[in-house]
Design a protein around this motif. Sequence first.
Motif, short mmCIF file in Angstrom:
data_model
loop_
_atom_site.label_atom_id
_atom_site.label_comp_id
_atom_site.label_asym_id
_atom_site.label_seq_id
_atom_site.Cartn_x
_atom_site.Cartn_y
_atom_site.Cartn_z
N GLN A 310 -71.68 11.38 -17.38
CA GLN A 310 -70.01 10.86 -17.79
C GLN A 310 -69.55 11.92 -18.65
N ASN A 311 -68.35 12.44 -18.23
CA ASN A 311 -67.40 13.21 -19.22
C ASN A 311 -66.75 12.28 -20.00
N LEU A 312 -66.68 12.14 -21.51
CA LEU A 312 -66.09 11.23 -21.93
C LEU A 312 -64.70 11.34 -22.15
N LEU A 313 -64.28 12.81 -22.22
CA LEU A 313 -62.99 13.10 -22.24
C LEU A 313 -61.94 12.69 -21.25
N THR A 314 -62.72 12.69 -19.97
CA THR A 314 -61.98 12.17 -18.58
C THR A 314 -62.47 11.01 -17.96
N GLY A 315 -63.49 10.58 -18.37
CA GLY A 315 -63.94 9.50 -17.66
C GLY A 315 -64.79 9.71 -16.27
N ARG A 316 -64.60 10.93 -15.72
CA ARG A 316 -65.34 11.40 -14.57
C ARG A 316 -66.82 11.63 -14.76
N VAL A 317 -67.36 11.24 -13.57
CA VAL A 317 -68.68 11.34 -13.72
C VAL A 317 -69.12 12.54 -12.84
N VAL A 391 -64.67 24.40 -35.35
CA VAL A 391 -64.85 26.00 -35.14
C VAL A 391 -65.04 25.97 -33.59
N PRO A 392 -64.84 27.14 -32.88
CA PRO A 392 -64.63 27.43 -31.55
C PRO A 392 -65.91 27.45 -30.83
N ALA A 393 -66.70 26.19 -30.40
CA ALA A 393 -67.90 26.04 -29.87
C ALA A 393 -67.99 24.83 -29.09
N PHE A 394 -68.80 24.92 -28.17
CA PHE A 394 -69.16 23.76 -27.30
C PHE A 394 -70.54 23.92 -26.50
N SER A 395 -71.22 22.92 -26.15
CA SER A 395 -72.51 22.97 -25.51
C SER A 395 -72.68 21.86 -24.57
N VAL A 396 -73.77 21.97 -23.47
CA VAL A 396 -73.90 21.09 -22.62
C VAL A 396 -75.58 21.13 -22.25
N GLN A 397 -75.98 20.26 -22.13
CA GLN A 397 -77.48 19.85 -21.96
C GLN A 397 -78.07 20.38 -20.28
N ALA A 415 -64.13 26.89 -18.78
CA ALA A 415 -63.78 26.41 -20.23
C ALA A 415 -64.06 27.45 -21.21
N PHE A 416 -65.34 28.24 -21.08
CA PHE A 416 -65.68 29.24 -21.87
C PHE A 416 -64.54 30.28 -21.89
N ALA A 417 -64.03 30.66 -20.69
CA ALA A 417 -63.02 31.64 -20.86
C ALA A 417 -61.74 31.17 -21.50
N ARG A 418 -61.45 29.88 -21.35
CA ARG A 418 -60.22 29.39 -22.16
C ARG A 418 -60.62 29.36 -23.56
N LEU A 419 -61.79 29.00 -23.91
CA LEU A 419 -62.25 29.11 -25.43
C LEU A 419 -62.05 30.36 -26.00
N ASP A 425 -57.28 23.27 -25.31
CA ASP A 425 -57.54 22.45 -24.28
C ASP A 425 -58.67 23.09 -23.14
N TYR A 426 -59.41 23.89 -23.82
CA TYR A 426 -60.34 24.56 -23.06
C TYR A 426 -61.11 23.64 -22.21
N LEU A 427 -61.56 22.28 -22.45
CA LEU A 427 -62.20 21.48 -21.47
C LEU A 427 -61.44 20.71 -20.67
N ASP A 428 -60.02 20.84 -20.61
CA ASP A 428 -59.03 20.07 -19.84
C ASP A 428 -59.10 20.77 -18.64
N ILE A 429 -60.02 20.50 -17.56
CA ILE A 429 -59.91 21.10 -16.13
C ILE A 429 -60.45 19.95 -15.44
N ASP A 430 -59.68 19.81 -14.20
CA ASP A 430 -60.00 19.06 -13.05
C ASP A 430 -61.17 19.57 -12.26
N ILE A 431 -62.41 18.65 -12.48
CA ILE A 431 -63.31 19.04 -11.84
C ILE A 431 -63.36 18.87 -10.19
N ALA A 432 -62.60 18.10 -9.90
CA ALA A 432 -62.48 17.72 -8.38
C ALA A 432 -61.75 18.72 -7.60
N THR A 433 -61.12 19.77 -8.27
CA THR A 433 -60.75 20.73 -7.67
C THR A 433 -61.48 22.10 -7.92
#
Length: 450
Positions: A310-317, A391-397, A415-419, A425-433
């Motif tokens: 679950q993406n806690l920022l959007t609620g999407r799974v 700081v400009p950084a993010f990670s996923v398992q 998202a990395f390109a946006r960062l 708002d680099y993580l604000d991407i609609d995964i459905a599209t």
Amino acid sequence: MSKIAEKLRVATAKPAGAPALLVLEDGAVFAGTSCGAPGEAFGEVCFNTSLEGYLEIVTDPSYAGQIVALTYPQVGNYGVNADDAQAEKPALRALVVRDMCPTPSSWRSQESLGDYLGREGVVAIEGVDTRALVRHIRDAGAQRAVVSTTDADAASLLEKVRKSPTLVGENQVVGVSCGGSYSYGVADLPASHDFALAAPADPRFKVVVYHCGVKRSILDGLVRSGCAVTLVPWDTPADEVLTLSPDGVFFSNGPGDPDAVDATSRAAAALLGRVPLFGICLGHQMMAKAAGAKIDKLKFGHHGGNHPVQNLLTGRVEVTAQNHGFCPRFQSLGALVPELSGGATEHVDDLREWGRRSIAPVVANERFGRIRLTHVNLDDGTAEGFAFLDVPAFSVQYHPEAAPGPTDAHYLFGAFARLMEGRGDYLDIDIATDRLSGWKFGSTTEEEVA
């Protein structure tokens, strides 16, 4: 039986392999027959729940030191194509399957999986009740094991496996990283994938990849999203990386115990705040370690292409591809910031609770400021993603490249390109599209794709 019937039976029957045994350190024994190279192999046994992509699994460097059992009952039915391999050589210790198909059928097949394993020296066993094996691992946990085609004595094998080294404390990355730096770009993309994938974006970012056992498809994903990639060994000092003037640094997937990979976590600590960072799998653990997180060993790990996150920022799974046996503990990164955590002041043991509250909690880290929990595993409530807010950084398992697996996490390359562009708002991407981005799905011309 008539001569004709006997001839047909011989011509179509699957040849019997030599006897083989799988023995676990708790004494469990599974009998089968050899379907790869002869020999004896020791490692930590785990299982992968993907329905396809067996070559990508076999060649994933993250399996160094492990014996992999595939849960899908028949393996090898579409053969092997070298362009699908994730590394030049398999790193796993052995393969366990229910049934190995000796006669693959696919227009892309170059050889059978059994022949490939034999040629690459990978010990493999078939005829194992993999359902019973997986249930046993889920109950008893991952443990040392041996696959042997040369020793038929279970007691002898049990004694040997109990003397074999454990995965914990060993640096498996050393054996799968690169010996020196090298470049990877558009010319390195496999041409045989062009029938399914659109042309890559023009390179506009210089990205340095810490090669901890990176999968080739991860590099393909970076290149297709507009990155000119330079790979460096796992223990490259941060100052050497900065001399390359990168727009971003990527910490790759890799095998084994993250607590044994100190040089990479030290590099992550030195680079955080100096250049945009993105980490996946072991890279996620390296960045978490750099921030002081404790690392837990999972009971039987996450291995497969169907893990809900679950993406806690959007609620999407997102349905994700994963391959790891260790996980950073979010609670160890610092105290909660109540005003950014829905007023909460106490950590929860099961991180799924944050999803139920529709909160992406934030902690105050002593070294790098605020860190947000962005993704949670819905199977066991473990941490699956962090975003550093100061700081400009993010990670996923998990893995965003879908090789094998679903494409839900493809947005992470964007998202990395946006960062690297400096967008907040680099993580604000609609995964459905985004999950369909870059795929042709059978179209034969660029015009049809458009």
